[in-house]
Design an enzyme around this catalytic site. Structure first.
Site, PDB file in Angstrom:
ATOM      1  N   GLY A  29      50.926  50.846  74.782  1.00 38.30           N
ATOM      2  CA  GLY A  29      51.367  51.603  73.602  1.00 38.30           C
ATOM      3  C   GLY A  29      52.584  52.484  73.861  1.00 38.30           C
ATOM      4  O   GLY A  29      52.843  52.885  75.000  1.00 38.30           O
ATOM      5  N   GLY A  30      53.301  52.758  72.783  1.00 39.66           N
ATOM      6  CA  GLY A  30      54.516  53.576  72.850  1.00 39.66           C
ATOM      7  C   GLY A  30      54.247  54.954  73.420  1.00 39.66           C
ATOM      8  O   GLY A  30      55.040  55.492  74.188  1.00 39.66           O
ATOM      9  N   ASP A 140      47.547  62.755  66.438  1.00 39.12           N
ATOM     10  CA  ASP A 140      47.201  61.903  65.301  1.00 39.12           C
ATOM     11  C   ASP A 140      45.992  62.293  64.470  1.00 39.12           C
ATOM     12  O   ASP A 140      45.262  63.211  64.780  1.00 39.12           O
ATOM     13  CB  ASP A 140      47.110  60.451  65.776  1.00 39.12           C
ATOM     14  CG  ASP A 140      47.818  59.524  64.779  1.00 39.12           C
ATOM     15  OD1 ASP A 140      48.346  60.040  63.779  1.00 39.12           O
ATOM     16  OD2 ASP A 140      47.836  58.312  65.000  1.00 39.12           O
ATOM     17  N   ASP A 497      57.783 104.012  54.911  1.00 41.23           N
ATOM     18  CA  ASP A 497      58.006 103.202  53.711  1.00 41.23           C
ATOM     19  C   ASP A 497      56.707 103.212  52.902  1.00 41.23           C
ATOM     20  O   ASP A 497      55.641 103.568  53.428  1.00 41.23           O
ATOM     21  CB  ASP A 497      58.385 101.786  54.201  1.00 41.23           C
ATOM     22  CG  ASP A 497      58.312 100.767  53.110  1.00 41.23           C
ATOM     23  OD1 ASP A 497      58.892 101.029  52.044  1.00 41.23           O
ATOM     24  OD2 ASP A 497      57.688  99.699  53.313  1.00 41.23           O
ATOM     25  N   ASP A 677      58.274  97.606  56.383  1.00 48.89           N
ATOM     26  CA  ASP A 677      57.976  96.163  56.457  1.00 48.89           C
ATOM     27  C   ASP A 677      59.088  95.286  55.897  1.00 48.89           C
ATOM     28  O   ASP A 677      59.014  94.069  55.990  1.00 48.89           O
ATOM     29  CB  ASP A 677      56.706  95.860  55.659  1.00 48.89           C
ATOM     30  CG  ASP A 677      56.955  95.954  54.165  1.00 48.89           C
ATOM     31  OD1 ASP A 677      57.540  96.967  53.724  1.00 48.89           O
ATOM     32  OD2 ASP A 677      56.614  95.016  53.448  1.00 48.89           O
TER      33      ASP A 677
END
Ligand code: GDG
Length: 723
Positions: A29-30, A140, A497, A677
Site C-alpha cells: 500500500g501507498g 482514516d 476591559d 480579550d
C-alpha cells in the site's frame, strides 16, 4: 531518534497461521511506502489489526513476539466486532455516506457501539506503546474517535489525523446520528489532513454548524486548544512506477502481453469492487462506443480488472452480479471468432504484470463516481515512458484537482465517457506526450515521500506553535508572583476591559450586565488600600454610568472617547459628528441584507454587530462592508476596525492605549495589571511600562506578556487579588 507511531485499521502486513507456522504477507500500500521514506529521521512504530483471529492466547503471544521485532503491535478484534465495526459502521454507514451514496447508508445502534468499542481497543494498545514525546499519526475513517480518546489520556501529545476518503458536504454529514461524537473525536488531533481543499472546507463547515466552534481560516478553537486543518494530496512512489518497465520481471510481462494483444488498442480499468468506482457506467460507455463507432470493433478492447473487496456485504455482492451480467451482455453482443471486446479479471494482479499493463495500455479509464484521491490514475500516468497513452479521469476523484491534463469527465454522463474514449483513441501521439509530461512533473514532485514528510513536518510546526502559546499561558507560579507583587505594592493600578473580561461574551450584548458577584468583587478590590481600578470599555458612557456610576471605579467609555473625572464625563476628542451621515446609510444597507446583524451608534463610533449571524454570510457581508467603508473613512480621517464579530468606525484620535496614559502618568505605580480579550486591548498592552502585568484572555497572538484560556480564569485572578 524521534518516535513516530502510526495507527491504522490494517497493519502493513497480513498475518496467517499455517500448520502452526506464522506467515506474514507484506502490503504494498501507498501508506507503507510513504512511511518507509521517513525511517531515516524517525523510529517508526505501527499499531493496527493483523487480519487474523488467533484461537488462543499462546498464538497471540507468538504473533506479538514475531511482529514486535519490527516495531509492529497488533490489535486483535473478534469476528463479531469486525462484522459490526468494520463491515457495519465503517463500510455500511460511513463509507456510503462520505461517498454520497445516501440510500445505501444504514444507521444501526449496534454498529455504533462496536465502532466505539473498536476505537477503544486501539486506544488501549496506543497507551501501552506511546511515550509523551512521540508523534502519533492516526489514519482514516475507521478510527475517527481515536484522536479524541488519545487527547483525554495524553493531553500534551502530538496527534495527527489523515482522512483518506472524502469528507462530505454538511447537508449530508449532518444526517449521521453520531455526528457530534465523530467531530469531537477528530478535533482531538492537533492537525487534520485531507486530500483536497473541498473536503477540508466541508469539515470546517460541519464543525462550525454542528459544534458551534469558532473557525478562522483553517484553524478551529476547541476545548482550549487550536486545531489546524490542511490539505496534503497523497502521492505515489513515482520512480518505482516510472522505472518499472526497465526491470526484467516487468519486461517479461510486456513481451508476453504485446504478443497476445498485437496491434489492438487496450483500454485499461483497475479498481477494487466498489459501487463508488463507477464500473457499471464505464461498461455502458464502452457499449455505446462500439455502438456509435463500429470501426473500433476488432481493434479496441477493454481490459477490466476488478479486485475482490468486501464481497460479503450485500450491495457488493449485487454489484458483482450486475458487472458479470453486463460484461456477458456486451461480449455476447459484439464478440466474433477473432475478437472479444472485454477481457475481465475478477482478481488482483501482482505489481509486475500490473506495471506491464500500465506501460502497454493506450488508455486508462478511471471514472469513479466519488473517490478521495485515486492512486491508480497517478500510477498509470507515472508508469508511462517511451510508449504514450491517455488518462481519462473523473472530476469526482481527488486526483482531478492535480491532474488537469487528463481528459476530465463527469462520470455520471455515459455520453461524456464515450466521447472521451473516442477523443483519446484519435489523439495525436505528440499531444499525448505533452499531457503526460505535465502530469508526470506534478506526480514526481508531489510524491508519497513529500506527502508523508509534509504532514509530519506540519504537525511538528503546529506543535511548536502550541508550545509557544503554552509558554505564555498564565500559570499558578505566575499567579503567586502576581499576588505577592500586588500585596507588597503601595500604589496599584488595575486596567480592565469589560466584555469578554469581566463578563462573558454572549450573543445579546444588552444582556451582558454585571451580576451581584462581580459587583461585590470590584467593590472589594477598590476598597483595598492603594488600589485604583479602571474599566476601559468600548461601551458607551450611558451604559457605564448606569452600572458603575456610583462606584469608586475610574470609568473610560467608547475605547477612550469619554472618561469620568470628578463625577463628570469628559469628551476626549474634537471631531464633529458630520461623518456619521455618510457612514450610517452604508451600515444600514448591509444590515438590511444580513439577518441577525444590527447597528450600535455611540458618540464617537458606529458599530456593526454580527455575532448572531451565520458565519458564512457574515464573512461575505463583512468584506462587502469594509470595501464600501474604506474610502469614506480615509476621506473623513476615521479609524476602521475589525473586532470580535464587529466592524467599528470611530474617530481616529482615540484608542485604549491613549486613554490609559492619562492614568498611567498620574503617578509612578508600583504594580500595574491590565487584562483584555479583544484587538482593541492590544493598544492598551502596548502602552504599558515593562514591569506591568498584561494578560490576554484567549490564545490569540498578543502583545500582552501572558495569555489565559478564558474569561472565568480572568475572574479567578481578580478573586485571588481580592483575598
Ligand atoms: C483509499 C481511497 C485514496 C489495485 N488493484 C491492484 C492493485 N491496486 C492498488 C493500486 C493502488 C491501490 O491499490 C488503490 O488505491 P486507490 O487510491 O485507487 O483506492 P482505495 O483503495 O479505495 O483507497 C482513495 C486512497 O485511499 C489513498 O489515500 O486515493 O480515494 O478510497 O495503489 O495500484 N495493486 C496490485 N494489483 C492489483 O490488482 N498490485
Amino acid at each position: 531518534m524521534q518516535r513516530l507511531i502510526i495507527i491504522s485499521n490494517r497493519l502493513p502486513v497480513k498475518i496467517e497461521l499455517k500448520d502452526g507456522e506464522i506467515l506474514a504477507k507484506k502490503s504494498e500500500g501507498g501508506l507503507a511506502t510513504g512511511l518507509d521514506s521517513l525511517t531515516n529521521n524517525y523510529e517508526r512504530h505501527w499499531i493496527g489489526w493483523p487480519g487474523i483471529y488467533p484461537e488462543n492466547k499462546s498464538d497471540e503471544n507468538r504473533i506479538n513476539a514475531f511482529l514486535e521485532k519490527d516495531n509492529i503491535y497488533p490489535v486483535y478484534l473478534s469476528k463479531e466486532l469486525i462484522e459490526l465495526y468494520y463491515e457495519g459502521y465503517c463500510n455500511d454507514t460511513i463509507w456510503p455516506l462520505f461517498h454520497y451514496f445516501f440510500v445505501y447508508v444504514r444507521h444501526n445502534q449496534m454498529y455504533w457501539q462496536a465502532y466505539q468499542e473498536a476505537n477503544t481497543l486501539f486506544l488501549k494498545k496506543a497507551l501501552e506503546i506511546a511515550k509523551p514525546d512521540d508523534i502519533i499519526w492516526v489514519h482514516d475513517y475507521q478510527l475517527m474517535l481515536l484522536p479524541g480518546l488519545l487527547r483525554e489520556h495524553l493531553p500534551e501529545s502530538k496527534i495527527g489525523f489523515f482522512l483518506h476518503i472524502p469528507f462530505p458536504a454538511y447537508e449530508l454529514f449532518r444526517n449521521l446520528t453520531s455526528r457530534k461524537e465523530i467531530l469531537h473525536g477528530l478535533l482531538g488531533a492537533d492537525l487534520i489532513g485531507f486530500h483536497t481543499f473541498d473536503y477540508m472546507r466541508h469539515f470546517l463547515n460541519s464543525a462550525y454548524r454542528i459544534m458551534g466552534v469558532d473557525t478562522k481560516q483553517n484553524e478551529i478553537s476547541y476545548d482550549n486548544r487550536v486545531v489546524y486543518t490542511d490539505t496534503f494530496p497523497m502521492g505515489i512512489a513515482f520512480d518505482k512506477y516510472h522505472n518499472a518497465f526497465r526491470t526484467p520481471e516487468v519486461m517479461k510481462y510486456i513481451d508476453e502481453y504485446q504478443t497476445f494483444y498485437g496491434n489492438q488498442k487496450i483500454i485499461l480499468s483497475v479498481d477494487r469492487l466498489d459501487y463508488t468506482k463507477g464500473i457499471l457506467h464505464r461498461l455502458s460507455a464502452f457499449d455505446m462506443l462500439l455502438d456509435q463507432h463500429p470501426e473500433y470493433k476488432g481493434k479496441v478492447s477493454l481490459l477490466a480488472i476488478v479486485v475482490p473487496s468486501r464481497d460479503t456485504v450485500a450491495q457488493y455482492k449485487e454489484l458483482k452480479n450486475r458487472i458479470d451480467e453486463k460484461i456477458g451482455y456486451i461480449n455476447g453482443k459484439y464478440s466474433d471468432m477473432n475478437w472479444v471486446p472485454i477481457f475481465y479479471l475478477y482478481r488482483g494482479l501482482p505489481f509486475e504484470p500490473l506495471s506491464a499493463l500500465y506501460h502497454l495500455s493506450d488508455i486508462a479509464l478511471v471514472t469513479p463516481l466519488r473517490d478521495g484521491m485515486n492512486l491508480v490514475a497517478k500510477e498509470y500516468a507515472a508508469a508511462k515512458n517511451d510508449k504514450p497513452g491517455v488518462l481519462i479521469l473523473s472530476e469526482m476523484a481527488g486526483a482531478a484537482i492535480e491532474l488537469t491534463d487528463a481528459i476530465i469527465i463527469n462520470p455520471n454522463s455515459i455520453e461524456e465517457i464515450t466521447d472521451a474514449m473516442h477523443t483519446a483513441l484519435i489523439m495525436p501521439e505528440e499531444e499525448q506526450k505533452q499531457r503526460l509530461e505535465k502530469m508526470q512533473a506534478i506526480i514526481r514532485r508531489d510524491n508519497v515521500d513529500t506527502w508523508a514528510s509534509g504532514f509530519i513536518g506540519q504537525l511538528q510546526e503546529v506543535h511548536t506553535i502550541r508550545s509557544e502559546i503554552q509558554k505564555k499561558i498564565f500559570n499558578n507560579e505566575n499567579l503567586s508572583e502576581l499576588k505577592a507583587g500586588f500585596d507588597n505594592a503601595e500604589s496599584k493600578l488595575l486596567l480592565l476591559d469589560y466584555d469578554g473580561t469581566l463578563v462573558p461574551l454572549i450573543k445579546d450584548p444588552a444582556k451582558a450586565i454585571p451580576d451581584k458577584k462581580l459587583m461585590g468583587l470590584l467593590k472589594k478590590l477598590t476598597a483595598k488600600s492603594g488600589v485604583t481600578l479602571s474599566i476601559i470599555s468600548g461601551r458607551d458612557y450611558t451604559f457605564m454610568d448606569k452600572y458603575f456610576g456610583s462606584s469608586d471605579i475610574e470609568l473610560i467609555a467608547e475605547h477612550g472617547s469619554f472618561y469620568k473625572e470628578n463625577k463628570f464625563w469628559v469628551k476626549a476628542f474634537s471631531q464633529s459628528d458630520d461623518w456619521k451621515k455618510e457612514i450610517y446609510p452604508i451600515m444600514q444597507k448591509i444590515t438590511d441584507k444580513t439577518p441577525g446583524s444590527c447597528i450600535e451608534e455611540k458618540n464617537s463610533a458606529i458599530v456593526w454587530h454580527y455575532k448572531k449571524c451565520d458565519d458564512w454570510l457574515a464573512d461575505l457581508r463583512e468584506h462587502q462592508l469594509i470595501n464600501l467603508l474604506v474610502s469614506v473613512c480615509t476621506k473623513n480621517n476615521l479609524h476602521l476596525m475589525r473586532g470580535n464579530k464587529i466592524v467599528e468606525v470611530m474617530v481616529s484620535e482615540l484608542d485604549k492605549g491613549n486613554a490609559a496614559k492619562r492614568l498611567l502618568n498620574k503617578k509612578s505605580w508600583d504594580f500595574i495589571l491590565a487584562m483584555g480579550d479583544d484587538t482593541t486591548d492590544e493598544n492598551l498592552f502596548a502602552a504599558l511600562p515593562e514591569h506591568a502585568y498584561s494578560i490576554r484572555i484567549g490564545t490569540g497572538a498578543t502583545k500582552a506578556r501572558f495569555n489565559i484560556m478564558n474569561q472565568k480564569a480572568a475572574l479567578k485572578i481578580l478573586e485571588k487579588l481580592a483575598e
